[in-house]
Design an enzyme around this catalytic site. Structure first.
Site, PDB file in Angstrom:
ATOM      1  CG  HIS A  78      -2.305   0.542   0.899  1.00 12.73           C
ATOM      2  ND1 HIS A  78      -2.528   1.596   0.047  1.00 12.73           N
ATOM      3  CD2 HIS A  78      -3.535   0.150   1.327  1.00 12.73           C
ATOM      4  CE1 HIS A  78      -3.813   1.857  -0.036  1.00 12.73           C
ATOM      5  NE2 HIS A  78      -4.455   0.981   0.731  1.00 12.73           N
ATOM      6  CG  ASP A 136      -4.518   3.910  -5.411  1.00 14.85           C
ATOM      7  OD1 ASP A 136      -4.658   3.078  -6.337  1.00 14.85           O
ATOM      8  OD2 ASP A 136      -4.481   5.132  -5.605  1.00 14.85           O
TER       9      ASP A 136
END
Length: 223
Positions: free
Chosen positions: A199, A203
């Site tokens: 992450h 995304d």
């Protein structure tokens, strides 16, 4: 309460590849990852040998992955402590169970490669991996990894990042499922593909675009 002592165990020190892999797994476990899964109709991929006699379904998956990396370049990256490095070349690693343990030889620069070229390169490097004959160049420079446990009957799993890579693809077994197509039902060979993504670099929307391109390239491969 004291911990019982087991005296008949056999101690096997982690050395070589296993020691390196253990260290990298600890690093990967610390990364803030998430998972995205898609179901793919493998009808076209299962016809790979009709298109290129030397190629396998794995080669079709490598080609689809490389093309997805080109179209969604954010995934083709390494993650550092405070930086993300993105790459133009798609160097795709293939997880291989070798006599020395899990190794990930790399099929280099296949973003625009055809099935025949990918098949030759994959067969060469995987063969040398199983023979214990890999060179340093064979296991360095990877920008993305594919781990396929489908041939072992595993239908779905989450792969651990091959750090510092930003993502890894887990491929499950192809199974017959009843699906709906244009108001009709039919049986189709379906496989689940799960992307593990860091992450810090990616995304959810980017990961979804990547697996979307991957599915498109497997179901309706471009020339």
């Amino acid at each position: 309460m004291s911990t019982p002592v087991i005296e008949d165990g056999v101690v096997e020190p982690l050395t070589g590849l296993r020691r390196t892999a253990a260290r990298r797994m600890v690093q990967a476990w610390a990364a803030p990852v998430f998972h995205v899964t898609v179901e793919v109709d493998m009808t076209a991929a299962l016809r790979t040998k009709q298109i290129e006699s030397t190629a396998t379904v794995t080669d079709a998956i490598l080609r689809a992955s490389a093309r997805a990396l080109v179209e969604v370049p954010q995934v083709n990256a390494h993650v550092g402590d405070e930086s993300v490095t993105r790459f133009e070349r798609a160097n795709v690693g293939v997880a291989v169970d070798s006599p020395k343990g899990l190794v990930v030889p790399v099929v280099h620069d296949i973003g625009a490669a055809g099935l025949a070229e990918i098949s030759r390169a994959r067969a060469d490097v995987v063969g040398r991996a199983r023979a214990g004959a890999l060179t340093r160049d064979d296991v360095t420079g990877g920008t993305f990894t594919v781990s396929n446990l489908g041939m072992m009957g595993v239908t779905r799993f989450d792969a651990i990042l091959n750090v510092p890579q930003a993502a890894i693809l887990a491929v499950g077994a192809t199974v017959q499922r009843f699906v709906h197509r244009e108001d009709a039902g039919l049986w189709a060979p379906i496989a689940e593909f799960t992307l593990t993504a860091d992450h810090r670099a990616l995304d959810g929307a980017t990961a979804a675009r990547f697996v979307g391109v991957l599915r498109r390239e497997l179901e309706s491969p471009s020339p």
